[in-house]
Design a protein around this motif. Structure first.
Motif, short mmCIF file in Angstrom:
data_model
loop_
_atom_site.label_atom_id
_atom_site.label_comp_id
_atom_site.label_asym_id
_atom_site.label_seq_id
_atom_site.Cartn_x
_atom_site.Cartn_y
_atom_site.Cartn_z
N PRO A 1 0.80 -1.23 0.00
CA PRO A 1 0.00 0.00 0.00
C PRO A 1 0.83 1.28 0.00
O PRO A 1 0.50 2.24 -0.71
CB PRO A 1 -0.82 -0.12 1.29
CG PRO A 1 -0.89 -1.59 1.55
CD PRO A 1 0.43 -2.13 1.09
N LEU A 2 1.92 1.30 0.77
CA LEU A 2 2.72 2.52 0.83
C LEU A 2 3.48 2.76 -0.48
O LEU A 2 3.67 3.91 -0.89
CB LEU A 2 3.68 2.49 2.02
CG LEU A 2 3.02 2.56 3.40
CD1 LEU A 2 4.07 2.63 4.50
CD2 LEU A 2 2.05 3.73 3.51
N LEU A 3 3.93 1.70 -1.13
CA LEU A 3 4.52 1.87 -2.46
C LEU A 3 3.54 2.54 -3.41
O LEU A 3 3.91 3.37 -4.25
CB LEU A 3 4.94 0.51 -3.04
CG LEU A 3 6.27 -0.09 -2.60
CD1 LEU A 3 6.32 -1.56 -2.97
CD2 LEU A 3 7.44 0.66 -3.21
N ASN A 4 2.27 2.18 -3.27
CA ASN A 4 1.22 2.66 -4.16
C ASN A 4 0.59 3.97 -3.67
O ASN A 4 -0.38 4.44 -4.25
CB ASN A 4 0.14 1.59 -4.29
CG ASN A 4 -0.73 1.76 -5.50
OD1 ASN A 4 -0.23 1.97 -6.60
ND2 ASN A 4 -2.05 1.67 -5.33
N ARG A 5 1.13 4.53 -2.60
CA ARG A 5 0.62 5.75 -1.98
C ARG A 5 -0.83 5.61 -1.54
O ARG A 5 -1.66 6.49 -1.71
CB ARG A 5 0.80 6.97 -2.89
CG ARG A 5 0.58 8.30 -2.15
CD ARG A 5 1.06 9.50 -2.95
NE ARG A 5 0.53 9.57 -4.29
CZ ARG A 5 -0.73 9.98 -4.60
NH1 ARG A 5 -1.57 10.35 -3.65
NH2 ARG A 5 -1.10 10.04 -5.87
N ASN A 6 -1.13 4.47 -0.94
CA ASN A 6 -2.43 4.28 -0.29
C ASN A 6 -2.32 4.66 1.18
O ASN A 6 -1.24 4.60 1.76
CB ASN A 6 -2.88 2.83 -0.39
CG ASN A 6 -3.18 2.39 -1.80
OD1 ASN A 6 -2.53 1.48 -2.33
ND2 ASN A 6 -4.14 3.01 -2.44
N SER A 7 -3.45 5.00 1.79
CA SER A 7 -3.52 5.03 3.24
C SER A 7 -3.75 3.60 3.70
O SER A 7 -4.66 2.93 3.20
CB SER A 7 -4.68 5.91 3.71
OG SER A 7 -4.55 7.23 3.22
N THR A 8 -2.94 3.12 4.63
CA THR A 8 -3.06 1.73 5.06
C THR A 8 -3.47 1.66 6.53
O THR A 8 -3.03 2.48 7.34
CB THR A 8 -1.74 0.96 4.82
OG1 THR A 8 -1.93 -0.42 5.16
CG2 THR A 8 -0.59 1.51 5.64
N VAL A 9 -4.33 0.70 6.85
CA VAL A 9 -4.87 0.58 8.20
C VAL A 9 -4.05 -0.43 9.00
O VAL A 9 -3.83 -1.56 8.55
CB VAL A 9 -6.35 0.12 8.17
CG1 VAL A 9 -6.89 -0.04 9.58
CG2 VAL A 9 -7.19 1.12 7.38
N ILE A 10 -3.60 0.00 10.18
CA ILE A 10 -2.98 -0.91 11.15
C ILE A 10 -4.01 -1.14 12.24
O ILE A 10 -4.33 -0.23 13.02
CB ILE A 10 -1.68 -0.32 11.72
CG1 ILE A 10 -0.64 -0.17 10.60
CG2 ILE A 10 -1.12 -1.19 12.84
CD1 ILE A 10 0.67 0.46 11.05
N PHE A 11 -4.54 -2.34 12.28
CA PHE A 11 -5.68 -2.67 13.14
C PHE A 11 -5.23 -3.55 14.30
O PHE A 11 -4.71 -4.64 14.09
CB PHE A 11 -6.76 -3.38 12.31
CG PHE A 11 -7.94 -3.87 13.09
CD1 PHE A 11 -8.88 -2.98 13.59
CD2 PHE A 11 -8.14 -5.23 13.29
CE1 PHE A 11 -9.99 -3.44 14.30
CE2 PHE A 11 -9.25 -5.70 14.00
CZ PHE A 11 -10.18 -4.80 14.50
N GLU A 12 -5.43 -3.08 15.52
CA GLU A 12 -5.08 -3.85 16.71
C GLU A 12 -6.38 -4.35 17.35
O GLU A 12 -7.00 -3.66 18.15
CB GLU A 12 -4.29 -2.99 17.70
CG GLU A 12 -3.75 -3.79 18.89
CD GLU A 12 -2.98 -2.92 19.87
OE1 GLU A 12 -2.07 -3.44 20.54
OE2 GLU A 12 -3.28 -1.71 19.98
N GLY A 13 -6.81 -5.53 16.92
CA GLY A 13 -8.06 -6.06 17.41
C GLY A 13 -8.38 -7.38 16.73
O GLY A 13 -7.54 -7.97 16.06
N LYS A 14 -9.61 -7.83 16.90
CA LYS A 14 -10.08 -9.08 16.31
C LYS A 14 -11.41 -8.82 15.59
O LYS A 14 -12.09 -7.83 15.87
CB LYS A 14 -10.31 -10.14 17.40
CG LYS A 14 -9.07 -10.47 18.23
CD LYS A 14 -8.07 -11.31 17.48
CE LYS A 14 -6.91 -11.71 18.39
NZ LYS A 14 -5.88 -12.47 17.66
#
Length: 641
Positions: A305-318
């Motif tokens: 995603p970062l290569l493609n200049r996307n906003s990427t979600v880091i999700f801490e959960g289930k």
């Protein structure tokens, strides 16, 4: 519903795929031109000293530059790079590319000040927090080879990895949070170092201040103080084949395999996949609901995603219990997720808790364009349940830690192909996938065999196993000359669609009949009370092996287990035939899984057969073993009575 932003001159899959196989060097030269190289490669495809393919061997680049600095230079520094969403700490925080660059460059500068640099190795043992991504990018910035190990792994397993990759530094956090408990990481790291023969020089510790015990050792360095007191480091150019990371995956010998990923081929393949597989446009939000400790986390939470200049979600959960089965839909709606990627088991968990999809109706999900699934074969009922509640294409695709990116997929950035439930569609560009029998003969359509891929594998695939060339060759290339052995079984239909039926050892032999447990699971999962299931082959004196099933019922289901067991046996008999011999069904509360959601079928076999077993290091919850054993004992008592 098809993609809303496809170009009018969209490319045809068949012609594009054919081009990738017939003219691979021209094909991948064009894709590599999308990368900003420090030194543009003149050689597209070379070989290492052992004859293994090397992509772009004379090029130099830096992955951190491509994922962060390039976008800032292009005027996108204030765009959102990372979205941290943590229902377990009730935190949502967004980071721009400028903010990420500052912290990453300062952490990289701190690593340099401590004496670490290009070619050194580092272990990152952290939870799903932004600093995990910062640590990975900081290593990439200065050529340090990182190895992410799940935070919370047992000290013995961490020690095994320490001894294998010999990290000069470990970067960790004070704690991680599971659904119902806090796990102190630092004592586990200290114990692992004590057990390991190799001793890292430093341990960098991020104190999350959540109440976990953080014992101090002489080798400790405070993360916050290191970042605050360091100068920003520049990106260090590395060769295309310089290892970006080592990622450990379980091996048949019990010793984990350290998959080595290159930099140039990987960057090229990931950028290709973001455009042609996921059809994700720069600036959109992309969410891979996985863990950074898996290949999915490396490829599609961080680097892709970062290569493609996307906003990427880091999700801490289930997907459930944080706080309920609506969490995924809330994240999609809150952050305007356009493309999502998760494991089928996550959808099954949601389906179990909310079988009628009532919670979905509380959220506006019109932002979502595609739902991708991987990690395990997606059963048809799960795919159809999703599509009945969220009308977007649900794309089952297949790949492995070894490949680093998809091998089978419906490439949505090309002219999309019709979806066939149960199939991962057709080979991705660059992958010449065949179905062989044990003698190495290609099988006709409809016949199940071994999935193999003709060499050379396309860019982005593993460079090797960390300092173990013999195991690398023996494990993947010795069975069929010139082909990679995937270890999975499958078949193609007359249209060229591929069906992955599971690991080769999930095919059982019942009185001379080779039967796929995946086919039986498909039948079991069609029962309207079943949320999840697993079918394994157990030992039988008369027939050699017979299938044994475990089922999890939908939430709130109070049907008598014996009634459901009888109905399932009849269902399999009708759909597969009496030869399947499925007679035993045990109802359990949950199934043992890895943290990525894969069902531990080998462990279930060992439990039923009464064999001794070692708990896999990747198991999500050890307590489940006692639950399975208790349910099995109860079932056997009822059978006797």
């Amino acid at each position: 519903m098809l993609c809303s932003n496809l170009n009018d001159n969209i490319m045809n899959y068949e012609s594009f795929y054919k081009y990738s196989l017939e003219q691979p060097e021209d094909f991948w030269r064009e894709q590599a031109s999308r990368i900003d190289w420090y030194e543009k490669p003149q050689v597209v495809l070379g070989k290492d000293e052992n004859g293994y393919p090397l992509w772009f061997p004379d090029g130099t680049l830096n992955m951190c530059y491509l994922t962060i600095d390039k976008h800032i230079a292009d005027g996108h520094g204030n765009d959102i790079a990372l979205i941290y969403d943590s229902p377990v700490t009730q935190t949502v925080k967004k980071y721009t590319f400028n903010e990420v660059k500052t912290e990453v460059a300062k952490l990289a500068g701190g690593l340099q000040a401590l004496g670490f640099g290009k070619g050194d190795t580092a272990i990152i043992y952290m939870p799903m927090i932004p600093q995990t991504a910062f640590a990975m990018l900081a290593c990439a910035r200065i050529g340090v080879i990182h190895s992410v190990v799940f935070g919370g792994f047992a000290p013995h397993e961490l020690a095994v990895r320490i001894d294998d990759c010999k990290p000069k530094v470990i970067i960790t956090a004070s704690s991680g949070i599971e659904i119902d408990r806090l796990i102190a990481y630092k004592p586990l790291v200290d114990e692992a170092i004590e057990v390991a023969e190799y001793k890292p020089e430093k341990v960098i510790v991020l104190n999350r201040k959540l109440g976990a015990r953080v014992p101090f050792k002489k080798y400790d360095v405070d993360y916050g103080a290191l970042v605050y007191g360091s100068e920003e480091a520049d990106c260090v150019p590395v060769e295309s084949h310089h290892p970006l990371y080592i990622l450990y995956t379980s091996g048949t010998t019990g010793k984990p395999k350290g998959i080595v990923r290159d930099t140039g081929g990987y960057a090229t393949a990931l950028l290709f996949s973001m455009k042609y597989i996921y059809d994700s446009a720069p600036g959109e939000t992309f969410w891979a609901a996985s863990d950074m400790g898996w290949a999915v986390g490396h490829s599609y939470i961080l680097y892709g995603p970062l290569l493609n200049r996307n906003s990427t979600v880091i999700f801490e959960g289930k997907p459930v219990r944080t706080p309920d089965a609506s969490t995924f839909w809330r994240v999609i709606a809150d952050h305007k997720v356009r493309v999502m990627f998760t494991a089928p088991t996550a959808i099954r968990a949601i389906k179990k808790e909310d079988p009628d999809g009532l919670l979905i109706k509380n959220y506006d999900l019109t932002c979502l364009k595609y739902q991708f699934l991987a990690g395990e074969r997606c059963d048809v009922p799960t795919l159809e349940w999703y599509r009945s509640h969220i009308p977007v294409p649900v794309i089952d695709h297949w790949w492995q830690t070894e490949s680093g990116w998809p091998m089978l997929a419906n490439q949505m950035g090309l002219e999309p192909l019709p979806i066939k439930p149960g199939s991962a569609t057709k080979p991705v560009c660059g992958y010449d996938i065949r179905i062989f029998n044990e003698a190495g003969q290609e099988l006709p359509a409809g016949e199940e065999g071994l999935v193999v891929i003709k060499l050379p594998l396309p860019p982005g695939n593993m460079l090797g196993l960390w300092e173990n060339e013999a195991r690398f060759k023996a494990g993947y290339f010795s069975k069929f000359e010139g082909y990679y052995l995937a270890g999975d079984g499958g078949y193609k239909d007359t249209d060229g669609y591929c069906y992955i039926t599971g690991r080769v050892d999930d095919v059982i032999n019942v009185a001379g009949h080779r039967l796929s447990t995946a086919d039986m699971e498909e039948a079991v999962s069609t029962h309207h009370h079943v949320a999840e299931c697993a079918v394994v082959g157990i030992n039988d004196e008369l027939k050699g092996q017979v299938p044994f099933g475990f089922v999890v019922l939908k939430a709130g289901d109070d049907s008598p287990p014996f009634k459901i067991e009888h109905e399932i046996v009849q269902l399999v008999r009708e759909q597969i035939g009496a030869v399947a011999s499925l007679r035993s069904i045990v109802v359990v509360q949950r199934l043992p899984k890895t943290r990525s959601g894969k069902i531990l079928r080998k462990l279930l076999r060992a439990i039923v057969d009464g064999e001794t077993f070692a708990l896999p290091s990747t198991i999500d919850d050890e307590a489940i073993i006692g639950e399975i054993q208790h349910a099995l004992a109860k079932y056997r008592r009822e059978q006797v009575s």
